[in-house]
Design a protein around this motif. Structure first.
Motif, PDB file in Angstrom:
ATOM      1  N   ARG A  14       0.815  -1.211   0.000  1.00  0.00           N
ATOM      2  CA  ARG A  14       0.000   0.000   0.000  1.00  0.00           C
ATOM      3  C   ARG A  14       0.851   1.264   0.000  1.00  0.00           C
ATOM      4  O   ARG A  14       1.790   1.391   0.791  1.00  0.00           O
ATOM      5  N   ALA A  19       4.052   0.120   2.286  1.00  0.00           N
ATOM      6  CA  ALA A  19       3.675  -0.632   3.486  1.00  0.00           C
ATOM      7  C   ALA A  19       3.143  -1.992   3.047  1.00  0.00           C
ATOM      8  O   ALA A  19       2.343  -2.087   2.119  1.00  0.00           O
ATOM      9  N   GLN A  21       0.943  -4.966   3.991  1.00  0.00           N
ATOM     10  CA  GLN A  21      -0.130  -5.361   4.896  1.00  0.00           C
ATOM     11  C   GLN A  21      -0.287  -6.880   4.829  1.00  0.00           C
ATOM     12  O   GLN A  21      -0.736  -7.428   3.828  1.00  0.00           O
ATOM     13  N   VAL A  22       0.073  -7.533   5.917  1.00  0.00           N
ATOM     14  CA  VAL A  22       0.127  -8.998   5.944  1.00  0.00           C
ATOM     15  C   VAL A  22      -1.164  -9.547   6.541  1.00  0.00           C
ATOM     16  O   VAL A  22      -1.629  -9.083   7.586  1.00  0.00           O
ATOM     17  N   HIS A  40      -5.953 -12.691  10.781  1.00  0.00           N
ATOM     18  CA  HIS A  40      -5.171 -11.901  11.723  1.00  0.00           C
ATOM     19  C   HIS A  40      -4.200 -11.070  10.896  1.00  0.00           C
ATOM     20  O   HIS A  40      -3.561 -11.589   9.975  1.00  0.00           O
ATOM     21  N   ARG A  41      -4.092  -9.781  11.224  1.00  0.00           N
ATOM     22  CA  ARG A  41      -3.316  -8.881  10.364  1.00  0.00           C
ATOM     23  C   ARG A  41      -2.245  -8.120  11.129  1.00  0.00           C
ATOM     24  O   ARG A  41      -2.368  -7.873  12.322  1.00  0.00           O
ATOM     25  N   HIS A  42      -1.218  -7.718  10.380  1.00  0.00           N
ATOM     26  CA  HIS A  42      -0.259  -6.737  10.852  1.00  0.00           C
ATOM     27  C   HIS A  42       0.364  -6.049   9.637  1.00  0.00           C
ATOM     28  O   HIS A  42       0.194  -6.503   8.498  1.00  0.00           O
ATOM     29  N   VAL A  43       1.051  -4.948   9.889  1.00  0.00           N
ATOM     30  CA  VAL A  43       1.626  -4.136   8.812  1.00  0.00           C
ATOM     31  C   VAL A  43       3.134  -4.046   9.000  1.00  0.00           C
ATOM     32  O   VAL A  43       3.625  -3.881  10.121  1.00  0.00           O
ATOM     33  N   HIS A  45       6.507  -1.878   7.719  1.00  0.00           N
ATOM     34  CA  HIS A  45       7.007  -0.677   7.038  1.00  0.00           C
ATOM     35  C   HIS A  45       8.483  -0.885   6.689  1.00  0.00           C
ATOM     36  O   HIS A  45       9.176  -1.684   7.334  1.00  0.00           O
TER      37      HIS A  45
ATOM     38  N   PHE B  41      -6.088  -8.382  15.399  1.00  0.00           N
ATOM     39  CA  PHE B  41      -4.692  -7.958  15.339  1.00  0.00           C
ATOM     40  C   PHE B  41      -4.152  -7.948  16.759  1.00  0.00           C
ATOM     41  O   PHE B  41      -4.899  -8.137  17.724  1.00  0.00           O
ATOM     42  N   THR B  42      -2.855  -7.784  16.887  1.00  0.00           N
ATOM     43  CA  THR B  42      -2.220  -7.830  18.201  1.00  0.00           C
ATOM     44  C   THR B  42      -1.668  -6.454  18.546  1.00  0.00           C
ATOM     45  O   THR B  42      -0.569  -6.106  18.122  1.00  0.00           O
ATOM     46  N   GLY B  92       0.904  -2.192  15.871  1.00  0.00           N
ATOM     47  CA  GLY B  92       0.269  -3.433  15.427  1.00  0.00           C
ATOM     48  C   GLY B  92      -1.081  -3.281  14.770  1.00  0.00           C
ATOM     49  O   GLY B  92      -1.801  -4.264  14.610  1.00  0.00           O
ATOM     50  N   LEU B  93      -1.443  -2.048  14.351  1.00  0.00           N
ATOM     51  CA  LEU B  93      -2.730  -1.880  13.681  1.00  0.00           C
ATOM     52  C   LEU B  93      -2.805  -2.765  12.429  1.00  0.00           C
ATOM     53  O   LEU B  93      -1.780  -3.063  11.812  1.00  0.00           O
ATOM     54  N   PRO B  94      -3.998  -3.156  12.050  1.00  0.00           N
ATOM     55  CA  PRO B  94      -4.136  -4.133  10.956  1.00  0.00           C
ATOM     56  C   PRO B  94      -3.906  -3.560   9.566  1.00  0.00           C
ATOM     57  O   PRO B  94      -3.599  -4.311   8.634  1.00  0.00           O
ATOM     58  N   PHE B  95      -4.056  -2.234   9.414  1.00  0.00           N
ATOM     59  CA  PHE B  95      -3.871  -1.594   8.109  1.00  0.00           C
ATOM     60  C   PHE B  95      -3.123  -0.282   8.323  1.00  0.00           C
ATOM     61  O   PHE B  95      -3.286   0.368   9.362  1.00  0.00           O
ATOM     62  N   THR B  96      -2.348   0.112   7.345  1.00  0.00           N
ATOM     63  CA  THR B  96      -1.680   1.403   7.421  1.00  0.00           C
ATOM     64  C   THR B  96      -2.700   2.511   7.168  1.00  0.00           C
ATOM     65  O   THR B  96      -3.649   2.327   6.406  1.00  0.00           O
ATOM     66  N   SER B 130       0.970   2.676  11.154  1.00  0.00           N
ATOM     67  CA  SER B 130       0.180   1.559  11.685  1.00  0.00           C
ATOM     68  C   SER B 130       0.316   1.504  13.198  1.00  0.00           C
ATOM     69  O   SER B 130       0.279   0.431  13.787  1.00  0.00           O
TER      70      SER B 130
END
Lengths: 92, 163
Positions: A14, A19, A21-22, A40-43, A45, B41-42, B92-96, B130
């Motif tokens: 993105r 970035a 986005q996993v 389950h997600r994390h980003v 950079h 998300f964590t 740890g946010l799920p999206f930027t 994020s």
């Protein structure tokens, strides 16, 4: 009835600072047929700041497919531009 | 609200996750619902300079993404907190966040047992980020810093931002 659990990884790249986005999908199957899928997600950079010093983001714990994407899109120019962008933002 | 039009460019299914766009109330891009997703998300308490050592008793993050808007809920409770430096952040946010729309923030619904009284507390996400920074809504633009942390923190809030 045989329940199995599988994991799948995918990602989106993105923005101009790339970035990554996993998304990790946890898939439960019953006799091979999918019965549930959760995300389950994390980003990630391109650079990370620690002790006020920029360094490459540690992606060693990521799935190999995600590492490949990061390594492909995080060029030296992208990393440098990302550092400048973050440092330019408001910080008290 | 009158629902004037629903059209689809493909139907997703479990066996074939075809990208789908549904148009509601019109056929322009402003009427397109092109993404919906729920997940977890964590969220992690971090420091802008160095990260604190934290033991969590609760550490939960849930999101729902509708189009370009991410709705989130975060809940922490901790049993130990030490070290770290700089501003206290939630990573740890799920999206930027949207890099060109620098407007995102809100109030922290519940927080207590910080080293000092930091209420009212607010959250903010920088552009293209994020992670969340925590601020005091005290007309001084003070941020919450890692030295404000304490062993038995509790933080709960919901919010949304543009991605």
């Amino acid at each position: 009835m045989a329940l199995t659990k599988e994991f799948e990884y995918d990602c989106e790249v993105r923005g101009q600072y790339k970035a990554v986005q996993v998304r990790k999908a946890t898939i439960v199957k019953d006799d091979g047929k999918e019965t549930s899928r959760t995300y389950h997600r994390h980003v990630l950079h391109p650079r990370t700041k620690t002790d006020d010093t920029w360094g490459d983001t540690d992606i060693s714990g990521e799935d190999a497919s995600i590492q490949a994407v990061c390594n492909a899109v995080w060029t030296a120019d992208i990393k440098s531009a990302y550092e400048t962008f973050v440092d330019s933002q408001e910080t008290p | 609200m009158a629902l004037t039009q629903i059209t689809g460019t493909g139907i997703g299914s479990v066996d074939s996750l075809t990208p789908t766009t549904i148009y509601l109330g019109g056929s322009g891009s402003a009427n397109a619902l092109d993404d919906y997703e729920e997940g977890t998300f964590t969220p992690t308490l971090t420091g802008s300079s160095s990260d604190p050592s934290v033991t969590y008793t609760t550490q939960e993050g849930h999101y729902t993404k509708v189009g370009s808007t991410v709705f989130f809920a975060i809940r922490f409770s901790t049993s130990a907190f030490s070290g770290g430096s700089g501003n206290l952040e939630i990573s740890g946010l799920p999206f930027t966040s949207n890099a060109s729309l620098d407007i995102r923030g809100g109030g922290v619904g519940l927080n207590y047992q910080f080293a000092t009284n930091l209420n009212p507390m607010a959250w903010r996400i920088n552009a293209g980020a994020s992670k969340i920074s925590l601020w005091r809504n005290n007309n001084n633009a003070d941020v919450v810093v890692t030295s404000n942390g304490a062993a038995s923190l509790r933080i709960e809030f919901t919010g949304f931002y543009s991605t």
